[in-house]
Design a protein around this motif. Structure first.
Motif, PDB file in Angstrom:
ATOM      1  N   UNK A  21     -51.042  33.710 -24.091  1.00  0.00           N
ATOM      2  CA  UNK A  21     -52.308  33.538 -23.396  1.00  0.00           C
ATOM      3  C   UNK A  21     -52.036  33.253 -21.922  1.00  0.00           C
ATOM      4  N   UNK A  22     -52.886  33.808 -21.069  1.00  0.00           N
ATOM      5  CA  UNK A  22     -52.827  33.499 -19.639  1.00  0.00           C
ATOM      6  C   UNK A  22     -54.140  32.821 -19.290  1.00  0.00           C
ATOM      7  N   UNK A  23     -54.032  31.653 -18.666  1.00  0.00           N
ATOM      8  CA  UNK A  23     -55.222  30.836 -18.445  1.00  0.00           C
ATOM      9  C   UNK A  23     -55.732  30.963 -17.017  1.00  0.00           C
ATOM     10  N   UNK A  76     -49.955  40.646 -28.728  1.00  0.00           N
ATOM     11  CA  UNK A  76     -51.205  40.773 -27.986  1.00  0.00           C
ATOM     12  C   UNK A  76     -51.237  39.726 -26.885  1.00  0.00           C
ATOM     13  N   UNK A  77     -51.826  40.095 -25.763  1.00  0.00           N
ATOM     14  CA  UNK A  77     -52.024  39.165 -24.658  1.00  0.00           C
ATOM     15  C   UNK A  77     -53.483  38.753 -24.624  1.00  0.00           C
ATOM     16  N   UNK A  78     -53.721  37.463 -24.532  1.00  0.00           N
ATOM     17  CA  UNK A  78     -55.085  36.964 -24.395  1.00  0.00           C
ATOM     18  C   UNK A  78     -55.217  36.416 -22.984  1.00  0.00           C
ATOM     19  N   UNK A  99     -45.913  34.502 -20.356  1.00  0.00           N
ATOM     20  CA  UNK A  99     -46.542  35.174 -21.489  1.00  0.00           C
ATOM     21  C   UNK A  99     -45.718  36.384 -21.927  1.00  0.00           C
ATOM     22  N   UNK A 100     -45.180  37.138 -20.946  1.00  0.00           N
ATOM     23  CA  UNK A 100     -44.508  38.397 -21.268  1.00  0.00           C
ATOM     24  C   UNK A 100     -43.140  38.193 -21.883  1.00  0.00           C
ATOM     25  N   UNK A 138     -49.118  24.466 -26.722  1.00  0.00           N
ATOM     26  CA  UNK A 138     -49.311  24.708 -28.164  1.00  0.00           C
ATOM     27  C   UNK A 138     -49.008  26.161 -28.488  1.00  0.00           C
ATOM     28  N   UNK A 139     -49.421  27.072 -27.602  1.00  0.00           N
ATOM     29  CA  UNK A 139     -49.129  28.486 -27.840  1.00  0.00           C
ATOM     30  C   UNK A 139     -47.637  28.771 -27.717  1.00  0.00           C
TER      31      UNK A 139
END
Lengths: 391, 275
Positions: free
Chosen positions: A91-93, A184-186, A177-178, B172-173
């Motif tokens: 996930x990217x925030x 899947x990327x969120x 993330x990568x 957490x992720x």
């Protein structure tokens, strides 16, 4: 060398399936039975006004929030019982969510360390007892450096997040993330903390990244331009439901709901209240449309579908209030006799030919393709046959 | 905009007066500690002692009383209390600040309630409990009542509440467990609060006279205030110079510790809204 292990060579993309997702926060129903199939390798955008439930849906996919009802499947595997770390998604925030006291290298390395080292091997002091730790750490740092190279972060590996610019932080977050090579990327509004210029640039970078990785992207935004420019498909959400799912062109050209029509397009679509005659005929701006029956309807006319004409019966009259020169095109703001605002978009050449003055009454005709009809419930109404000339 | 000279002088005068009031007892203590006994109650006050008696006063305080032992005990007790306090209060306050679970509001209410209960209230049951367990007159008896600190929980909770939720979600992720999040992410961020709390805790228990007086009888377990007390009773008699030298020795570690941790301490106070 590990060079061949860059994510490009190994496309991992999973499809996601959501079935009947419901979420309550106390008495408020945030998600109201959402069904969605996301194809492997697709760039799907969840877009909608704030509070429509799009972020909650993303957090449910990630496992950060538990759904009240419904199921989530990622890559054919039900993940409802799995914690976030085991769902194979990254996930990217919006705020990038980097670990503030760790260097860029440690930030990017952290998901790999957590996966490849045991808890014992991560403990302070005790970790030096592990014989395999130095080797694993070397492998991880090789991958981190390769990732930094891909994202132009080589010179910044020892910096702290606070010492980076917004765009650089964004790239570190992408790298973190990568590096896991998730299925899947969120992405939760990843561009909204950037300034306007950088945002436009990062749109291109993200679209290119998606093409290069071939991974599934689920992207949440409230910005319809981001949704339209980057996505393969867009799911427009409102009040906890998906109003329409389709390609950006489908959403623009055939909005299924007045909310979709209003949300997609800039400047927004012109909406006017109209009354259909006993035969279900609606006359508006030089068009005669046949609605299913008599009654009140909302007609939507895209700003580029309105054209200036000479005074003639049946045309839409509106007084010109303001004209904006955008260079290649002009944007006219007018007001109908009933006081409804109208936006009209035209090329600079059309504007020069029309010679429209502020305060003057314009006579407007509409082209059929940019006109949409919505019923009292807001849903799109099929217009059976357009009778061209006024009867 | 700069204010005029007179208002600034006035402001400084007020602040200076406050500083004098706060510092005067310490200055008096230091002056007395370098003065020979006959000058302490002399008719004429002379800031500079006629005879410089610091070496003999400090030597007496250090050698004749039980001060070295008392200060070692103080260090053991204070560090023991602080270690357990941090181990318990940091995860507890993280849960109160960041985890959603049933009864969280009530538990935090209990923490606030606990802030209102002074040590004198549970002193008797604690004493009886320790007596029945045969633990009176031990290090454990000195430390145990302070292991769980509602003040620390409150302080850290206020601090953790400001920690961004998205970073926790990212962790957490990435695969961090909740305890790892507490110790690897939240604790480093809370260092200013931990420094501030440590100063409060160490000062309070280093200076505490009430509880050690109740549970400790043997002089080998005396804490610094008990050491001073014993020194006054038995050794010094009327020698206030030596007594003040002892007091200065007992105060010194705290002053030094504060000077070292001052910046973190002030940041902790301002960031948790305790001002």
């Amino acid at each position: 060398m590990k060079q061949q292990q860059t994510p490009t060579s190994e496309a991992r993309a999973a499809g996601l399936t959501l079935r009947g997702i419901v979420k309550h926060f106390g008495p408020t129903r945030v998600l109201d039975g959402v069904d969605l199939d996301i194809r492997p390798g697709e760039f799907l955008t969840l877009v909608g006004p704030s509070g429509c439930g799009k972020s909650t849906l993303l957090r449910i996919i990630a496992g950060l929030e538990a759904q009240s009802a419904g199921s989530v499947t990622i890559g054919g595997r039900s993940v409802d019982a799995l914690p976030p770390s085991e769902r194979d998604v990254a996930m990217v925030f919006q705020s990038y969510a980097l670990y503030p006291h760790m260097s860029v290298a440690a930030n990017i390395a952290s998901p790999l360390e957590l996966r490849r080292l045991s808890l014992f091997e991560r403990l302070p002091l005790l970790r030096w007892l592990s014989p395999r730790r130095p080797r694993v750490m070397r492998e991880i740092m090789t991958e981190v450096r390769a990732m930094a190279g891909q994202l132009q972060l080589e010179g910044l590996l020892d910096r702290r997040p606070a010492q980076l610019s917004g765009g650089q932080r964004q790239r570190v977050a992408l790298g973190r993330a990568m590096v896991r090579r998730p299925a899947a990327f969120l992405m939760d509004e990843p561009l909204s903390n950037l300034d306007a210029k950088l945002r436009v640039h990062m749109r291109t970078e993200l679209a290119e990244l998606h093409a290069r990785l071939g991974a599934t992207f689920v992207y949440v935004t409230h910005d319809q331009i981001e949704a339209m420019t980057m996505s393969d498909r867009v799911a427009l959400m409102d009040k906890g439901r998906i109003l329409q799912l389709g390609t950006p062109s489908e959403l623009y050209d055939t909005p299924a709901d007045v909310t979709v029509a209003r949300f997609i397009g800039s400047p927004p679509i012109n909406l006017l209240e109209v009354e259909a005659s006993a035969g279900g005929v609606i006359r508006m701006a030089g068009l005669a449309l046949r609605a299913p029956g008599p009654g009140r309807y909302t007609i939507g006319i895209r700003p580029e579908a309105l054209h200036l004409g000479r005074a003639a019966p049946g045309l839409l009259a509106a007084r010109l209030r303001r004209a904006e020169n955008l260079g290649a095109e002009w944007l006219l703001h007018a007001e109908t006799e009933e006081g409804a605002p109208l936006a009209i978009r035209m090329t600079a050449a059309e504007h020069a030919a029309a010679d429209a003055l502020i305060g003057q009454v314009l006579h407007l005709s509409a082209s059929r393709a940019g006109v949409h009809l919505f019923g009292p419930d807001g849903r799109r109404v099929a217009v059976e046959a357009a009778v061209e000339a006024p009867a | 905009m700069r204010r005029g000279l007179v208002p600034r002088l006035l402001a400084h005068a007020v602040l200076l007066l406050g500083a004098v009031v706060m510092l005067a007892p310490f200055v008096w203590m230091l002056l007395t500690s370098i003065r020979p006994a006959e000058e302490v109650f002399g008719a004429v006050f002379n800031p500079i002692p006629g005879r410089f008696a610091a070496p003999e006063n400090y030597a007496r305080a250090w050698n004749e009383g039980n001060l070295p032992r008392a200060m070692l005990n103080g260090a053991i007790v204070c560090l023991g209390i602080l270690a357990v306090q941090l181990l318990a209060a940091i995860p507890a306050s993280f849960a109160l600040a960041k985890l959603r679970f049933r009864g969280r509001g009530m538990l935090f209410g209990l923490v606030l309630f606990g802030l209102c209960v002074p040590i004198q209230v549970p002193a008797l049951p604690l004493y009886l409990g320790l007596a029945h367990a045969g633990l009176l007159d031990t290090y454990f008896a000195l430390m145990a009542p302070f292991f769980l600190t509602v003040f620390g929980m409150f302080l850290f909770r206020q601090f953790f509440r400001a920690y961004p939720d998205e970073v926790l979600d990212a962790a957490r992720l990435d695969g961090m467990g909740e305890f790892e999040i507490v110790w690897r992410l939240a604790t480093p961020a809370a260092l200013p609060a931990i420094a501030a709390f440590s100063v409060f805790s160490v000062v309070a228990h280093w200076n505490d006279l009430y509880w050690p007086l109740i549970v400790v009888t043997s002089s080998e377990l005396a804490t610094p205030p008990l050491g001073i007390l014993a020194f006054r009773d038995t050794e010094s008699g009327g020698n206030y110079g030596a007594l003040m030298a002892g007091a200065a020795l007992v105060t010194a570690p705290l002053v030094l510790a504060f000077l070292v941790a001052r910046r973190a301490f002030l940041r902790g106070i301002t960031m948790t809204g305790l001002r």
